[in-house]
Design a protein around this motif. Sequence first.
Motif, PDB file in Angstrom:
ATOM      1  N   GLY A  13      38.796  49.267  33.238  1.00 31.54           N
ATOM      2  CA  GLY A  13      39.276  48.631  34.103  1.00 31.54           C
ATOM      3  C   GLY A  13      38.847  46.989  34.306  1.00 31.54           C
ATOM      4  N   LEU A  14      37.711  46.619  32.972  1.00 30.00           N
ATOM      5  CA  LEU A  14      36.582  45.988  33.518  1.00 30.00           C
ATOM      6  C   LEU A  14      37.124  44.695  33.260  1.00 30.00           C
ATOM      7  N   GLU A  15      36.764  43.604  34.217  1.00 28.26           N
ATOM      8  CA  GLU A  15      36.556  42.590  35.091  1.00 28.26           C
ATOM      9  C   GLU A  15      35.388  41.629  34.822  1.00 28.26           C
ATOM     10  N   VAL A  16      35.875  40.159  34.376  1.00 32.85           N
ATOM     11  CA  VAL A  16      34.239  39.022  34.720  1.00 32.85           C
ATOM     12  C   VAL A  16      35.170  38.259  34.954  1.00 32.85           C
ATOM     13  N   ALA A  17      34.799  37.719  36.267  1.00 41.06           N
ATOM     14  CA  ALA A  17      34.882  36.499  36.776  1.00 41.06           C
ATOM     15  C   ALA A  17      33.045  35.488  37.117  1.00 41.06           C
ATOM     16  N   PHE A  18      34.055  34.630  36.553  1.00 39.92           N
ATOM     17  CA  PHE A  18      32.101  33.157  36.861  1.00 39.92           C
ATOM     18  C   PHE A  18      32.991  32.302  38.369  1.00 39.92           C
ATOM     19  N   THR A  19      32.050  32.572  38.952  1.00 39.27           N
ATOM     20  CA  THR A  19      32.287  30.804  40.661  1.00 39.27           C
ATOM     21  C   THR A  19      30.284  30.673  39.828  1.00 39.27           C
ATOM     22  N   GLY A  20      31.323  29.219  39.917  1.00 37.75           N
ATOM     23  CA  GLY A  20      29.425  28.092  40.430  1.00 37.75           C
ATOM     24  C   GLY A  20      30.817  26.523  40.869  1.00 37.75           C
ATOM     25  N   ARG A  21      29.546  25.877  40.765  1.00 36.60           N
ATOM     26  CA  ARG A  21      29.909  24.391  40.250  1.00 36.60           C
ATOM     27  C   ARG A  21      30.743  23.775  39.513  1.00 36.60           C
ATOM     28  N   ALA A  22      30.528  23.828  38.312  1.00 38.10           N
ATOM     29  CA  ALA A  22      30.984  23.757  37.031  1.00 38.10           C
ATOM     30  C   ALA A  22      32.801  24.493  37.420  1.00 38.10           C
ATOM     31  N   VAL A  23      32.678  25.547  38.173  1.00 37.57           N
ATOM     32  CA  VAL A  23      34.426  26.573  38.482  1.00 37.57           C
ATOM     33  C   VAL A  23      34.690  25.977  40.353  1.00 37.57           C
ATOM     34  N   ARG A  24      36.077  25.429  39.425  1.00 40.74           N
ATOM     35  CA  ARG A  24      36.784  25.076  41.412  1.00 40.74           C
ATOM     36  C   ARG A  24      37.342  26.541  41.498  1.00 40.74           C
ATOM     37  N   GLY A  25      37.438  27.420  42.242  1.00 44.46           N
ATOM     38  CA  GLY A  25      37.298  28.573  42.403  1.00 44.46           C
ATOM     39  C   GLY A  25      36.874  30.060  41.498  1.00 44.46           C
ATOM     40  N   THR A  26      36.883  30.405  41.354  1.00 46.49           N
ATOM     41  CA  THR A  26      37.019  32.240  40.789  1.00 46.49           C
ATOM     42  C   THR A  26      38.271  32.793  39.581  1.00 46.49           C
ATOM     43  N   ALA A  27      36.350  32.340  38.362  1.00 49.73           N
ATOM     44  CA  ALA A  27      37.549  32.048  37.232  1.00 49.73           C
ATOM     45  C   ALA A  27      38.235  33.586  36.665  1.00 49.73           C
ATOM     46  N   ARG A  28      38.970  34.358  36.553  1.00 45.94           N
ATOM     47  CA  ARG A  28      39.000  35.941  36.049  1.00 45.94           C
ATOM     48  C   ARG A  28      38.992  36.052  34.317  1.00 45.94           C
ATOM     49  N   ALA A  29      37.574  35.886  34.124  1.00 44.88           N
ATOM     50  CA  ALA A  29      37.614  35.314  32.408  1.00 44.88           C
ATOM     51  C   ALA A  29      38.322  36.797  31.671  1.00 44.88           C
ATOM     52  N   VAL A  30      38.239  38.000  32.428  1.00 42.42           N
ATOM     53  CA  VAL A  30      38.601  39.621  31.478  1.00 42.42           C
ATOM     54  C   VAL A  30      39.048  40.038  33.153  1.00 42.42           C
ATOM     55  N   ASP A  31      39.919  40.273  33.068  1.00 47.53           N
ATOM     56  CA  ASP A  31      41.219  41.494  33.935  1.00 47.53           C
ATOM     57  C   ASP A  31      41.698  41.593  34.073  1.00 47.53           C
ATOM     58  N   GLY A  32      40.622  43.037  34.065  1.00 49.25           N
ATOM     59  CA  GLY A  32      41.238  44.959  34.084  1.00 49.25           C
ATOM     60  C   GLY A  32      41.459  45.239  32.669  1.00 49.25           C
ATOM     61  N   VAL A  33      40.518  44.962  31.937  1.00 53.06           N
ATOM     62  CA  VAL A  33      41.100  45.737  30.138  1.00 53.06           C
ATOM     63  C   VAL A  33      40.571  46.927  29.931  1.00 53.06           C
ATOM     64  N   ASP A  34      41.282  47.183  29.298  1.00 50.52           N
ATOM     65  CA  ASP A  34      41.111  49.259  29.176  1.00 50.52           C
ATOM     66  C   ASP A  34      41.136  48.823  27.224  1.00 50.52           C
ATOM     67  N   LEU A  35      39.557  49.415  26.747  1.00 48.17           N
ATOM     68  CA  LEU A  35      39.256  49.233  25.198  1.00 48.17           C
ATOM     69  C   LEU A  35      39.126  50.223  24.710  1.00 48.17           C
ATOM     70  N   GLN A  36      39.073  50.920  23.601  1.00 47.76           N
ATOM     71  CA  GLN A  36      38.584  51.649  22.910  1.00 47.76           C
ATOM     72  C   GLN A  36      37.461  51.012  21.383  1.00 47.76           C
ATOM     73  N   ILE A  37      36.927  51.701  21.753  1.00 49.65           N
ATOM     74  CA  ILE A  37      36.918  51.546  19.481  1.00 49.65           C
ATOM     75  C   ILE A  37      35.635  53.227  19.601  1.00 49.65           C
ATOM     76  N   ARG A  38      36.516  53.964  18.529  1.00 42.68           N
ATOM     77  CA  ARG A  38      35.982  55.306  18.161  1.00 42.68           C
ATOM     78  C   ARG A  38      34.971  54.878  16.814  1.00 42.68           C
ATOM     79  N   PRO A  39      34.347  56.206  16.621  1.00 41.35           N
ATOM     80  CA  PRO A  39      33.716  55.901  15.425  1.00 41.35           C
ATOM     81  C   PRO A  39      34.689  55.981  13.628  1.00 41.35           C
ATOM     82  N   GLY A  40      34.006  54.693  12.857  1.00 45.85           N
ATOM     83  CA  GLY A  40      34.291  54.316  11.585  1.00 45.85           C
ATOM     84  C   GLY A  40      35.578  53.838  12.203  1.00 45.85           C
ATOM     85  N   GLU A  41      35.951  53.360  13.426  1.00 40.23           N
ATOM     86  CA  GLU A  41      37.413  52.336  13.538  1.00 40.23           C
ATOM     87  C   GLU A  41      36.412  51.293  13.518  1.00 40.23           C
TER      88      GLU A  41
END
Length: 353
Positions: free
Chosen positions: A22-50
């Motif tokens: 459920g990973l989310e990364v949002a950015f706000t600030g002067r250079a961003v008008r509003g909230t930029a949802r760069a990562v918006d609800g991601v599930d990801l897995q990396i298994r050993p040796g994969e």
Amino acid sequence: MSARPPAPRGPDTTAPVLSATGLEVAFTGRAVRGTARAVDGVDLQIRPGEIVALVGESGCGKSTLARALLGLVRPSAGKVAFHGRGLVYRPRELKAFRERVQLVLQDPSGALNPRHTVYDAVAEGRRIHRGSTADEQEHVAEALSRAGLRPPERFLLRYPHELSGGQRQRVAIAGALILHPEVVVADEPVASLDASVRGEILQLLLRLRDDYGLAALVVTHDLGLAWNIADRAAVMYLGRVVETGTVEEVLSQPRHPYTRALLSVLPESGAREQQILAGEPPDPTRIPGGCRFHVRCPVLASGRAEAAGVAERCRTEDPGELGAFGPARVACHWAHAHKAGRAGKAGKEQRAG
């Protein structure tokens, strides 16, 4: 597409070494008008040796997701876990984590200090984490050998400008390997290299996986690279993973229109015609309602979604996030309707027969 090397493993149910839920990364600030949802609800897995390939256009959130997995960006929501334990964002814990999960950058020229010798560049990470030790030179030589720079003594006192692009990338990889990490996150690892040496670096990553059990997340816009190196692929669009599965499932039988369009431009894909995506990805501060791909979707534009009875759902209903578990998955109303239609047709033919 051309034949892949035989897969070294069958379906892997091993617990993931590195995961996002459920990973989310949002950015706000002067250079961003509003909230930029760069990562918006991601599930990801990396298994050993994969090796997992994270694929998508520039600006879709791939690099931000990779940085979040490395603990370089703190998520707005969700969590990153290493061997099932949530990442703790305190300096001591992050330092211990980064010893075991290492980053390999796209541009080795920018990653290597031009005033440092190869020896110092490779030894730097070990010095940060473990200090200078009597056996340091032995570990540097071992890392260079594992990265394919042999004999290592030839390279120890050279400077980056004295090396080829492929050799510099191998030095950057050796700098990660000296700590014997369990996972490497490689952000566009061959994008800055000539075609003649790309294959060598990819073969190196495959050898590290097979010989040492190293897991890797390879961030790339190149589906051909993903086909040649990855065990699984995750296709990302506008902050979300929209299709995931084994690389054969995703790239041989793509179901999401976005994946199909990305593949159609590859000569080896066998596509009858290229599907040119209209316009640019939407502004992440103004993500469209419904399916976030619908404003550029060739299936919707061609009327096929209308024929399948899902056009209105494409425009108004979010197909949702993809879980990290299970078989191949796709976040697309049309793909699910198309699959159901084919299954129904096959059932009728079977009953008729």
